[in-house]
Motif scaffolding. Structure first.
Motif, short mmCIF file in Angstrom:
data_model
loop_
_atom_site.label_atom_id
_atom_site.label_comp_id
_atom_site.label_asym_id
_atom_site.label_seq_id
_atom_site.Cartn_x
_atom_site.Cartn_y
_atom_site.Cartn_z
N GLN A 69 69.40 93.84 14.71
CA GLN A 69 69.44 94.09 13.06
C GLN A 69 68.74 95.35 12.91
O GLN A 69 69.13 96.36 12.24
CB GLN A 69 69.31 93.11 12.28
N GLY A 108 72.05 89.26 6.10
CA GLY A 108 71.25 88.54 6.97
C GLY A 108 71.10 87.11 6.27
O GLY A 108 71.62 86.83 5.31
N GLN A 112 65.77 83.68 4.96
CA GLN A 112 64.62 84.67 5.40
C GLN A 112 64.42 86.19 4.55
O GLN A 112 64.10 87.08 4.97
CB GLN A 112 64.62 84.89 6.83
N LEU A 113 64.96 86.05 3.48
CA LEU A 113 65.04 87.28 2.62
C LEU A 113 63.87 87.94 2.22
O LEU A 113 63.55 88.95 2.36
CB LEU A 113 65.98 87.00 1.24
N SER A 118 61.19 90.13 9.28
CA SER A 118 62.04 89.28 9.84
C SER A 118 63.08 90.01 10.46
O SER A 118 64.07 90.47 10.11
CB SER A 118 62.70 88.40 8.70
N GLN A 121 66.83 89.98 9.47
CA GLN A 121 67.36 90.72 8.02
C GLN A 121 68.41 91.53 8.04
O GLN A 121 68.20 92.26 9.25
CB GLN A 121 66.06 91.12 7.48
N PRO A 125 68.40 93.94 2.63
CA PRO A 125 66.92 93.87 2.56
C PRO A 125 66.09 94.77 3.28
O PRO A 125 65.03 95.24 2.86
CB PRO A 125 66.61 92.31 3.24
N ARG A 126 66.43 95.57 4.34
CA ARG A 126 65.69 96.27 5.15
C ARG A 126 65.46 97.70 4.17
O ARG A 126 64.47 98.42 4.49
CB ARG A 126 66.39 96.61 6.42
N HIS A 129 63.16 96.96 1.53
CA HIS A 129 61.72 97.11 2.08
C HIS A 129 61.30 98.61 2.18
O HIS A 129 60.09 98.84 1.92
CB HIS A 129 61.59 96.36 3.23
N LYS A 221 64.82 91.64 -4.71
CA LYS A 221 65.53 90.31 -3.83
C LYS A 221 65.85 88.96 -4.77
O LYS A 221 66.93 88.50 -4.56
CB LYS A 221 64.59 90.06 -2.74
#
Length: 339
Positions: A69, A108, A112-113, A118, A121, A125-126, A129, A221
């Protein structure tokens, strides 16, 4: 997977393929993964059951089944993200058959969001972040690489979540919509349907959509989870939780700063992150009733998206081709991000 951005570079549209691993059923049948060229630019398809699909297909990049990922984010998410922060309207979307792994690539595992670093992901979410946790990098992009010569840097981020279900746009952040429809056509869908508008200054927008200003990755999120609760999903013969709608996460960014000459620079841009509904053959899904209607609408809008991209490419090559943005609500909404 396809990407597009109103970038000033030589390529505005990139097409990238991600090959998923074989599942247990396919391994049992003795199937094998497609072959990829040594430069990761061409994919070779050999299908005994569908000879029309056989051939070689040139892409901007091809990921094999072992890609991580993080590697997907570095190749796809980070370049588009930098264009978006620089002030360009951008779009990332996943296209493919139901069960191909589109939601895995974009999102993902949801459990685990909220985990930091992680590995499973997905892109969304990346990207979130990066926006909220890479402050120095983001500010350097905003100022065009002149962070040390700029001051009073400001950034406002707004977030909205919507789905396009049977050509109806539904706001997934409205409280009354936040119930799991499990694929059933809610009586409120038409009542809650929103309209796409075009403004000379504002560009394309959805009238009445909920836009929430967010200041942290956790807030973003939480909004993702709220929107996912309302998405239309249903079981078919090809996927136990097949997405029956296109899911759109739109991030609106406003930035400003004072440059070295004392001038104020302001920019506005939008990034659309789209988990498309899966394309399907009805005889494989054994769809009936409402599922058939859903599949027809999904395939129609995906076909229109393909026609729009083909027309954009032909225009880029110098041909005067009509671009059918208005043939679907998905392409009409993305008009100023694709074109």
């Amino acid at each position: 997977m396809s990407l597009s951005s109103d970038n000033s570079g030589s390529e505005n549209i990139r097409c990238i393929v991600r090959c998923r691993p074989l599942n247990e059923k396919e391994i049992g049948l003795g199937s094998k993964c497609v072959t990829i060229s040594s430069d990761s630019k061409v994919v070779f398809v050999e299908n005994k059951n569908d000879k029309l699909a056989n051939g070689k297909y040139a892409m901007d990049h091809v990921f094999n089944e072992n890609v991580t990922q993080e590697e997907v984010f570095q190749e796809i998410g980070e370049p588009i993200l930098k264009s978006f922060i620089s002030g360009y309207n951008c779009t990332i979307f996943c296209y493919g058959q139901t069960g191909a792994g589109k939601t895995h690539t974009m999102m993902g595992p949801l459990e685990q969001l909220f985990e930091e670093n992680s590995s499973p992901q997905g892109l969304i979410p990346r990207i979130i972040h990066y926006l909220f946790n890479e402050e120095t990098k983001v500010k350097n992009i905003i100022t065009g690489g002149n962070l040390d010569k700029s001051k009073d840097i400001k950034m406002t981020i707004k977030f909205c979540v919507m789905e396009l279900y049977q050509e109806s746009i539904i706001d997934l952040l409205k409280t009354e919509n936040n119930t799991n429809t499990t694929g059933k056509n809610s009586n409120n869908d038409k009542a809650n349907e929103l309209k796409i508008k075009e403004d000379p200054k504002k560009g394309m927008y959805v009238q009445g959509i909920t836009e929430v200003e967010i200041k942290t990755a956790k807030e973003a999120k939480n909004l993702i989870l709220m929107g996912l609760k309302s998405r239309h999903v249903a079981a078919t013969e090809m996927n136990a939780e097949s997405s029956r709608s296109h899911l759109l996460f739109s991030i609106y960014l406003s930035t400003s700063y004072i440059n070295s000459r004392g001038g104020k620079i302001e920019k506005m841009s939008r990034l659309h992150l789209i988990d498309l509904a899966g394309s399907e053959r009805q005889k494989k899904t054994k769809a009936q009733g409402e599922r058939i209607k859903e599949a027809c609408m999904i395939n129609k809008s995906l076909s229109t998206l393909g026609n729009v991209i083909n027309a954009l490419v032909e225009n880029y090559e110098g041909k005067n081709k009509y671009i059918p943005f208005r043939d679907s609500k998905l392409t009409y909404f993305l008009k100023d991000s694709l074109g």
